[in-house]
Design a protein around this motif. Structure first.
Motif, PDB file in Angstrom:
ATOM      1  N   LYS A 194       0.804  -1.220   0.000  1.00 10.02           N
ATOM      2  CA  LYS A 194       0.000   0.000   0.000  1.00 10.02           C
ATOM      3  C   LYS A 194       0.839   1.273   0.000  1.00 10.02           C
ATOM      4  CE  LYS A 194      -3.846  -2.319   2.346  1.00 10.02           C
ATOM      5  NZ  LYS A 194      -4.755  -2.334   3.519  1.00 10.02           N
ATOM      6  N   GLY A 195       1.928   1.240  -0.776  1.00 12.27           N
ATOM      7  CA  GLY A 195       2.752   2.428  -0.926  1.00 12.27           C
ATOM      8  C   GLY A 195       3.893   2.546   0.058  1.00 12.27           C
ATOM      9  N   PHE A 196       4.186   1.472   0.782  1.00 16.02           N
ATOM     10  CA  PHE A 196       5.250   1.502   1.793  1.00 16.02           C
ATOM     11  C   PHE A 196       6.277   0.405   1.528  1.00 16.02           C
ATOM     12  CE2 PHE A 196       1.826   3.739   3.796  1.00 16.02           C
ATOM     13  CZ  PHE A 196       2.437   4.692   4.593  1.00 16.02           C
ATOM     14  N   TRP A 197       7.527   0.693   1.910  1.00 15.44           N
ATOM     15  CA  TRP A 197       8.606  -0.291   1.838  1.00 15.44           C
ATOM     16  C   TRP A 197       8.583  -1.099   3.127  1.00 15.44           C
ATOM     17  CZ3 TRP A 197      14.531   1.126   1.913  1.00 15.44           C
ATOM     18  CH2 TRP A 197      15.279   0.025   1.484  1.00 15.44           C
ATOM     19  N   ALA A 198       8.398  -2.403   3.003  1.00 14.00           N
ATOM     20  CA  ALA A 198       8.275  -3.256   4.187  1.00 14.00           C
ATOM     21  C   ALA A 198       9.596  -3.328   4.948  1.00 14.00           C
ATOM     22  CB  ALA A 198       7.836  -4.651   3.776  1.00 14.00           C
ATOM     23  N   PRO A 199       9.544  -3.340   6.294  1.00 13.61           N
ATOM     24  CA  PRO A 199      10.774  -3.434   7.086  1.00 13.61           C
ATOM     25  C   PRO A 199      11.512  -4.749   6.867  1.00 13.61           C
ATOM     26  CG  PRO A 199       8.925  -2.712   8.444  1.00 13.61           C
ATOM     27  CD  PRO A 199       8.354  -3.164   7.138  1.00 13.61           C
ATOM     28  N   LEU A 200      12.789  -4.754   7.235  1.00 17.05           N
ATOM     29  CA  LEU A 200      13.602  -5.962   7.155  1.00 17.05           C
ATOM     30  C   LEU A 200      13.164  -6.969   8.216  1.00 17.05           C
ATOM     31  CD1 LEU A 200      17.185  -4.416   6.753  1.00 17.05           C
ATOM     32  CD2 LEU A 200      15.608  -5.171   4.958  1.00 17.05           C
ATOM     33  N   THR A 201      13.544  -8.217   7.992  1.00 26.97           N
ATOM     34  CA  THR A 201      13.314  -9.262   8.984  1.00 26.97           C
ATOM     35  C   THR A 201      14.582  -9.444   9.815  1.00 26.97           C
ATOM     36  OG1 THR A 201      14.115 -11.041   7.548  1.00 26.97           O
ATOM     37  CG2 THR A 201      11.770 -10.425   7.360  1.00 26.97           C
ATOM     38  N   ALA A 202      14.485 -10.187  10.893  1.00 27.60           N
ATOM     39  CA  ALA A 202      15.632 -10.383  11.787  1.00 27.60           C
ATOM     40  C   ALA A 202      16.829 -10.970  11.038  1.00 27.60           C
ATOM     41  CB  ALA A 202      15.233 -11.286  12.947  1.00 27.60           C
ATOM     42  N   ALA A 203      16.580 -11.883  10.116  1.00 27.04           N
ATOM     43  CA  ALA A 203      17.686 -12.524   9.390  1.00 27.04           C
ATOM     44  C   ALA A 203      18.488 -11.528   8.564  1.00 27.04           C
ATOM     45  CB  ALA A 203      17.135 -13.626   8.491  1.00 27.04           C
ATOM     46  N   ASP A 204      17.868 -10.444   8.146  1.00 23.82           N
ATOM     47  CA  ASP A 204      18.553  -9.442   7.327  1.00 23.82           C
ATOM     48  C   ASP A 204      19.639  -8.692   8.097  1.00 23.82           C
ATOM     49  OD1 ASP A 204      17.005  -9.829   4.919  1.00 23.82           O
ATOM     50  OD2 ASP A 204      15.355  -8.796   5.919  1.00 23.82           O
ATOM     51  N   TYR A 205      19.608  -8.789   9.422  1.00 15.79           N
ATOM     52  CA  TYR A 205      20.577  -8.064  10.250  1.00 15.79           C
ATOM     53  C   TYR A 205      21.776  -8.924  10.645  1.00 15.79           C
ATOM     54  CZ  TYR A 205      16.967  -4.504  10.591  1.00 15.79           C
ATOM     55  OH  TYR A 205      16.027  -3.543  10.276  1.00 15.79           O
ATOM     56  N   ASP A 206      21.807 -10.184  10.192  1.00 15.36           N
ATOM     57  CA  ASP A 206      22.938 -11.055  10.494  1.00 15.36           C
ATOM     58  C   ASP A 206      24.226 -10.465   9.913  1.00 15.36           C
ATOM     59  OD1 ASP A 206      21.280 -12.835  11.766  1.00 15.36           O
ATOM     60  OD2 ASP A 206      21.184 -14.263  10.094  1.00 15.36           O
ATOM     61  N   GLY A 207      25.329 -10.660  10.635  1.00 18.45           N
ATOM     62  CA  GLY A 207      26.623 -10.224  10.146  1.00 18.45           C
ATOM     63  C   GLY A 207      26.883  -8.740  10.265  1.00 18.45           C
ATOM     64  N   GLN A 208      26.046  -8.028  11.055  1.00 18.83           N
ATOM     65  CA  GLN A 208      26.188  -6.581  11.178  1.00 18.83           C
ATOM     66  C   GLN A 208      26.644  -6.147  12.583  1.00 18.83           C
ATOM     67  OE1 GLN A 208      25.865  -4.222   8.682  1.00 18.83           O
ATOM     68  NE2 GLN A 208      25.787  -5.976   7.317  1.00 18.83           N
ATOM     69  N   GLY A 209      27.216  -7.091  13.327  1.00 15.49           N
ATOM     70  CA  GLY A 209      27.766  -6.742  14.638  1.00 15.49           C
ATOM     71  C   GLY A 209      26.737  -6.488  15.704  1.00 15.49           C
ATOM     72  N   LEU A 210      25.531  -6.998  15.522  1.00 15.80           N
ATOM     73  CA  LEU A 210      24.428  -6.772  16.453  1.00 15.80           C
ATOM     74  C   LEU A 210      24.152  -8.022  17.282  1.00 15.80           C
ATOM     75  CD1 LEU A 210      22.161  -5.099  13.786  1.00 15.80           C
ATOM     76  CD2 LEU A 210      22.944  -3.901  15.850  1.00 15.80           C
ATOM     77  N   THR A 211      23.797  -7.820  18.535  1.00 12.33           N
ATOM     78  CA  THR A 211      23.366  -8.938  19.368  1.00 12.33           C
ATOM     79  C   THR A 211      21.922  -9.307  19.010  1.00 12.33           C
ATOM     80  OG1 THR A 211      22.453  -7.528  21.118  1.00 12.33           O
ATOM     81  CG2 THR A 211      24.816  -8.067  21.247  1.00 12.33           C
ATOM     82  N   GLY A 212      21.498 -10.479  19.462  1.00 15.99           N
ATOM     83  CA  GLY A 212      20.114 -10.881  19.241  1.00 15.99           C
ATOM     84  C   GLY A 212      19.135  -9.902  19.853  1.00 15.99           C
ATOM     85  N   GLU A 213      19.498  -9.380  21.017  1.00 13.00           N
ATOM     86  CA  GLU A 213      18.631  -8.402  21.686  1.00 13.00           C
ATOM     87  C   GLU A 213      18.540  -7.109  20.881  1.00 13.00           C
ATOM     88  OE1 GLU A 213      18.384  -5.995  25.958  1.00 13.00           O
ATOM     89  OE2 GLU A 213      19.786  -7.665  25.713  1.00 13.00           O
ATOM     90  N   GLN A 214      19.668  -6.678  20.335  1.00 15.98           N
ATOM     91  CA  GLN A 214      19.658  -5.449  19.530  1.00 15.98           C
ATOM     92  C   GLN A 214      18.851  -5.639  18.250  1.00 15.98           C
ATOM     93  OE1 GLN A 214      23.907  -5.083  19.268  1.00 15.98           O
ATOM     94  NE2 GLN A 214      24.049  -3.711  21.035  1.00 15.98           N
ATOM     95  N   ILE A 215      18.999  -6.796  17.621  1.00 12.78           N
ATOM     96  CA  ILE A 215      18.218  -7.076  16.413  1.00 12.78           C
ATOM     97  C   ILE A 215      16.726  -7.071  16.727  1.00 12.78           C
ATOM     98  CG2 ILE A 215      17.645  -8.848  14.705  1.00 12.78           C
ATOM     99  CD1 ILE A 215      20.634  -9.641  14.745  1.00 12.78           C
ATOM    100  N   ALA A 216      16.351  -7.708  17.824  1.00 11.56           N
ATOM    101  CA  ALA A 216      14.936  -7.746  18.207  1.00 11.56           C
ATOM    102  C   ALA A 216      14.399  -6.341  18.444  1.00 11.56           C
ATOM    103  CB  ALA A 216      14.752  -8.604  19.457  1.00 11.56           C
ATOM    104  N   ARG A 217      15.227  -5.491  19.039  1.00 12.40           N
ATOM    105  CA  ARG A 217      14.801  -4.118  19.308  1.00 12.40           C
ATOM    106  C   ARG A 217      14.547  -3.361  18.003  1.00 12.40           C
ATOM    107  NH1 ARG A 217      18.675   0.413  21.426  1.00 12.40           N
ATOM    108  NH2 ARG A 217      17.259   2.167  21.606  1.00 12.40           N
TER     109      ARG A 217
END
Length: 233
Positions: free
Chosen positions: A128-151
């Motif tokens: 409906k005219g919006f870019w859908a957000p990324l999923t948790a898997a898209d944040y792998d390899g970016q130096g983020l903890t699981g808690e940070q990704i969830a946030r």
């Protein structure tokens, strides 16, 4: 005292800077995180790219800020780069955090591959005219903890599609702005070609961070120190 105006990238709001803002304020500076129209607590507000540029200019003018350091992360480098030339002598520096940069007449997706551009356009058409957000898997390899990704995932909201496809409007060359570019090395070891060219100019500086594309979550204190250093003449 520098007033930092902080603008996070696609899908994010002012909340993305929650761990950076206290560091800047503790050092005696102002910190003003911005939520762009159509995102986070401003969902439902119609927005094109120039709306986002005006959001940033309005924040500076409404608060009558002086000695402003505009900080743009990811997508938001595009509206921040345009807002920087529109606030005139209020600006002290622009900091692009692993971000896109604007080119007159070009959009956020202009430089993407045809497949990448098609994927974004398909997401916009299907949401409906919006870019859908990324999923948790898209944040792998970016130096983020699981808690940070969830946030990040939990706080993200769909991004107004028109802001990605409308062209930037610049009155003068971007290289004339006093700028620092922060390259996050886990998201690629070199800036894009347009940024590399800008870094050959006298007014642009490069700083590298050994983290991924979302340093306000993965290394907020280190990012705050870089922002403070960038604002120091």
């Amino acid at each position: 005292m520098t007033d930092f105006v902080l603008v996070a990238g696609a899908w994010l709001g002012s909340w993305a800077w929650d761990e950076v803002v206290p560091e800047l304020r503790a050092a005696g500076h102002g910190a003003h995180p911005v939520t762009l129209s159509g995102l986070a607590d401003r969902q439902g507000v119609p927005a094109g790219q120039q709306t986002h540029v005006q959001d940033i200019v309005d924040e500076v003018e409404r608060r009558d800020l002086r000695d402003v350091a505009l900080v743009g992360h990811s997508y938001s480098g595009i509206p921040v780069g345009q807002a920087a030339e529109r606030i005139g002598d209020r600006l002290t520096r622009v900091v692009f955090v692993d971000s896109n940069v604007p080119a007159d007449g070009e959009s956020f997706v202009s430089g993407w591959s045809s497949d990448g551009r098609a994927a974004v356009e398909a997401s916009i058409a299907g949401n409906k005219g919006f870019w859908a957000p990324l999923t948790a898997a898209d944040y792998d390899g970016q130096g983020l903890t699981g808690e940070q990704i969830a946030r990040i995932v939990d706080g993200s909201t769909p991004h107004p599609g028109a802001t990605l496809t409308e062209p930037a409007v610049l009155a003068r060359p971007l290289g004339e702005l006093p700028a620092t570019y922060v390259k996050c090395l886990l998201d690629g070891d070199k800036p894009s070609r347009d940024v590399v060219e800008l870094l050959t100019g006298e007014r642009w500086r490069l700083v590298e961070m050994d983290t991924g594309h979302w340093p306000m979550f993965s290394q907020p204190r280190e990012l705050a120190r870089i922002l403070l250093d960038a604002a120091t003449p």
